[in-house]
Motif scaffolding. Structure first.
Motif, PDB file in Angstrom:
ATOM      1  N   GLY A   1      -3.743 -19.657   1.778  1.00 58.26           N
ATOM      2  CA  GLY A   1      -3.156 -20.122   0.678  1.00 58.26           C
ATOM      3  C   GLY A   1      -1.701 -20.114   0.536  1.00 58.26           C
ATOM      4  N   ILE A   2      -1.058 -19.639   1.328  1.00 59.76           N
ATOM      5  CA  ILE A   2       0.509 -19.526   1.176  1.00 59.76           C
ATOM      6  C   ILE A   2       1.245 -20.973   1.085  1.00 59.76           C
ATOM      7  N   ASN A   3       2.202 -21.199   0.046  1.00 63.42           N
ATOM      8  CA  ASN A   3       2.673 -22.493   0.005  1.00 63.42           C
ATOM      9  C   ASN A   3       4.007 -22.476   1.140  1.00 63.42           C
ATOM     10  N   SER A   4       3.880 -23.323   2.044  1.00 63.12           N
ATOM     11  CA  SER A   4       4.486 -23.245   2.986  1.00 63.12           C
ATOM     12  C   SER A   4       4.951 -24.762   3.600  1.00 63.12           C
ATOM     13  N   ILE A   5       6.469 -24.825   4.187  1.00 58.97           N
ATOM     14  CA  ILE A   5       6.903 -26.180   4.683  1.00 58.97           C
ATOM     15  C   ILE A   5       7.204 -25.820   6.322  1.00 58.97           C
ATOM     16  N   TYR A   6       6.796 -26.506   7.125  1.00 60.77           N
ATOM     17  CA  TYR A   6       7.207 -26.551   8.606  1.00 60.77           C
ATOM     18  C   TYR A   6       7.903 -27.812   9.041  1.00 60.77           C
ATOM     19  N   LYS A   7       9.128 -27.465   9.667  1.00 55.70           N
ATOM     20  CA  LYS A   7       9.871 -28.777   9.949  1.00 55.70           C
ATOM     21  C   LYS A   7      10.323 -28.376  11.358  1.00 55.70           C
ATOM     22  N   GLU A   8      10.517 -29.715  12.290  1.00 56.02           N
ATOM     23  CA  GLU A   8      11.011 -29.695  13.703  1.00 56.02           C
ATOM     24  C   GLU A   8      12.065 -30.432  13.603  1.00 56.02           C
ATOM     25  N   TYR A   9      13.235 -29.968  14.543  1.00 59.92           N
ATOM     26  CA  TYR A   9      14.574 -30.868  14.977  1.00 59.92           C
ATOM     27  C   TYR A   9      14.711 -30.820  16.534  1.00 59.92           C
ATOM     28  N   PRO A  10      15.374 -31.928  16.731  1.00 57.68           N
ATOM     29  CA  PRO A  10      15.523 -32.082  18.216  1.00 57.68           C
ATOM     30  C   PRO A  10      16.519 -31.196  19.020  1.00 57.68           C
ATOM     31  N   ILE A  11      16.520 -29.902  18.927  1.00 58.90           N
ATOM     32  CA  ILE A  11      17.375 -28.947  19.275  1.00 58.90           C
ATOM     33  C   ILE A  11      16.689 -27.884  20.107  1.00 58.90           C
ATOM     34  N   GLY A  12      17.428 -26.785  20.749  1.00 63.91           N
ATOM     35  CA  GLY A  12      16.977 -25.908  21.438  1.00 63.91           C
ATOM     36  C   GLY A  12      16.868 -24.582  20.657  1.00 63.91           C
ATOM     37  N   HIS A  13      17.208 -23.524  21.014  1.00 66.46           N
ATOM     38  CA  HIS A  13      17.077 -22.313  20.332  1.00 66.46           C
ATOM     39  C   HIS A  13      18.345 -22.128  19.448  1.00 66.46           C
ATOM     40  N   GLY A  14      18.411 -22.799  18.323  1.00 63.48           N
ATOM     41  CA  GLY A  14      19.746 -22.629  17.539  1.00 63.48           C
ATOM     42  C   GLY A  14      19.250 -23.091  16.210  1.00 63.48           C
ATOM     43  N   VAL A  15      20.156 -23.198  15.397  1.00 65.82           N
ATOM     44  CA  VAL A  15      20.141 -23.684  14.018  1.00 65.82           C
ATOM     45  C   VAL A  15      20.858 -25.207  13.809  1.00 65.82           C
ATOM     46  N   ALA A  16      20.295 -26.207  13.725  1.00 66.70           N
ATOM     47  CA  ALA A  16      21.045 -27.679  13.476  1.00 66.70           C
ATOM     48  C   ALA A  16      21.583 -27.645  11.969  1.00 66.70           C
ATOM     49  N   PRO A  17      22.418 -28.455  12.036  1.00 67.42           N
ATOM     50  CA  PRO A  17      23.235 -28.767  10.695  1.00 67.42           C
ATOM     51  C   PRO A  17      22.473 -29.234   9.795  1.00 67.42           C
ATOM     52  N   GLN A  18      21.493 -30.126  10.011  1.00 66.67           N
ATOM     53  CA  GLN A  18      20.461 -30.861   9.128  1.00 66.67           C
ATOM     54  C   GLN A  18      19.400 -29.624   8.805  1.00 66.67           C
ATOM     55  N   GLU A  19      19.066 -28.879   9.597  1.00 66.69           N
ATOM     56  CA  GLU A  19      18.351 -27.685   9.318  1.00 66.69           C
ATOM     57  C   GLU A  19      18.780 -26.899   8.183  1.00 66.69           C
ATOM     58  N   PHE A  20      19.857 -26.409   8.370  1.00 65.97           N
ATOM     59  CA  PHE A  20      20.573 -25.544   7.519  1.00 65.97           C
ATOM     60  C   PHE A  20      20.575 -26.203   6.238  1.00 65.97           C
ATOM     61  N   ASN A  21      21.013 -27.350   5.975  1.00 67.16           N
ATOM     62  CA  ASN A  21      21.152 -28.168   4.656  1.00 67.16           C
ATOM     63  C   ASN A  21      19.610 -28.257   4.380  1.00 67.16           C
ATOM     64  N   ASP A  22      18.569 -28.430   5.029  1.00 67.29           N
ATOM     65  CA  ASP A  22      17.125 -28.404   4.537  1.00 67.29           C
ATOM     66  C   ASP A  22      16.637 -27.139   3.971  1.00 67.29           C
ATOM     67  N   PHE A  23      17.128 -26.104   4.537  1.00 69.62           N
ATOM     68  CA  PHE A  23      16.523 -24.827   3.961  1.00 69.62           C
ATOM     69  C   PHE A  23      17.429 -24.256   2.795  1.00 69.62           C
ATOM     70  N   LYS A  24      18.559 -24.742   2.748  1.00 70.71           N
ATOM     71  CA  LYS A  24      19.507 -24.423   1.605  1.00 70.71           C
ATOM     72  C   LYS A  24      18.971 -25.215   0.383  1.00 70.71           C
ATOM     73  N   ASN A  25      18.773 -26.457   0.561  1.00 70.28           N
ATOM     74  CA  ASN A  25      18.190 -27.268  -0.467  1.00 70.28           C
ATOM     75  C   ASN A  25      16.908 -26.784  -0.818  1.00 70.28           C
ATOM     76  N   TRP A  26      15.918 -26.276   0.015  1.00 69.80           N
ATOM     77  CA  TRP A  26      14.703 -25.675  -0.399  1.00 69.80           C
ATOM     78  C   TRP A  26      14.847 -24.370  -1.163  1.00 69.80           C
ATOM     79  N   LEU A  27      15.887 -23.636  -0.990  1.00 64.75           N
ATOM     80  CA  LEU A  27      16.238 -22.365  -1.685  1.00 64.75           C
ATOM     81  C   LEU A  27      16.641 -22.858  -3.000  1.00 64.75           C
ATOM     82  N   LEU A  28      17.325 -23.830  -3.058  1.00 65.77           N
ATOM     83  CA  LEU A  28      18.021 -24.249  -4.372  1.00 65.77           C
ATOM     84  C   LEU A  28      16.861 -24.828  -5.313  1.00 65.77           C
ATOM     85  N   ASP A  29      15.840 -25.304  -4.509  1.00 63.04           N
ATOM     86  CA  ASP A  29      14.604 -25.890  -5.457  1.00 63.04           C
ATOM     87  C   ASP A  29      13.888 -24.780  -6.404  1.00 63.04           C
TER      88      ASP A  29
END
Length: 214
Positions: A186-214
């Motif tokens: 029952g935990i509120n969660s979001i899961y996303k995938e990005y077309p990258i290897g073992h790292g952080v994509a710019p879009q991914e960074f923006n997505d989690f930053k916006n999630w934090l600000l929400d």
């Protein structure tokens, strides 16, 4: 200030009576400088603390727990060390809230790789200490959760998980198992995938930053 972990801190640019806290938890073989590069891009009202893992691998490289190989080159994690680090991070959060003007009701863990695995473990074992988790390029290891974790209340916990579809270090299939597991609790969660290897994509960074600000 001697706390149980070495750390870097960026104090909030906007001081409130009590400010929210973001704790950055790096991956295997890295150090506290790594994710701290995110600090300037994160919201001004947060305390941003980047913690250094306790196990020294070699100069400038640290781990939250050992990763060993057997004769057939199968990888396995030292779960005793992982559980010890889980408790150390929980203790470190308590020490930070005792020493800085931190809002204990607004604490977020951002973990990458091994740091993400531990962020899950801390949050599910101690949901009273953590309200949000950003788990990047990691997976949920149930073997390092507190034995009685199912008795916890997860009503205030929110999780954002993300993974690269071509991650060569932690297979995306491992990461995908977290969402159904969290849904089941029952935990509120979001899961996303990005077309990258073992790292952080710019879009991914923006997505989690916006999630934090929400």
């Amino acid at each position: 200030m001697n706390l149980s972990l070495e750390y870097l801190i960026r104090e909030p640019k906007t001081k409130l009576d009590k400010n929210p806290l973001l704790v950055l938890i790096h991956g295997y073989g890295s150090n506290e400088q790594d994710l701290f590069s995110f600090a300037s891009e994160l919201p001004d009202e947060y305390y941003i603390v980047s913690a250094r893992a306790p196990y020294d691998i070699q100069y400038g490289s640290y781990a939250w727990y050992a990763i060993n190989f057997d004769a057939d080159q199968n990888k396995f994690s030292d779960n005793d060390q992982a559980r010890s680090s889980r408790d150390l991070i929980a203790q470190f959060i308590e020490e930070l809230t005792a020493n800085y003007r931190i809002d204990s009701e607004n604490i977020t863990l951002i973990g990458f790789s091994q740091g993400a695995i531990l962020s899950y473990a801390v949050a599910l074992s101690h949901p009273e200490k953590v309200q949000k988790v950003v788990a990047l390029s990691g997976y949920l290891n149930t073997e390092i959760l507190e034995e009685n974790y199912l008795k916890n209340s997860f009503s205030n916990l929110k999780i954002f998980a993300a993974h690269g579809t071509v991650d060569q270090v932690i297979p995306v299939e491992w990461a995908r198992k977290a969402k159904p597991f969290l849904d089941n609790l029952g935990i509120n969660s979001i899961y996303k995938e990005y077309p990258i290897g073992h790292g952080v994509a710019p879009q991914e960074f923006n997505d989690f930053k916006n999630w934090l600000l929400d």
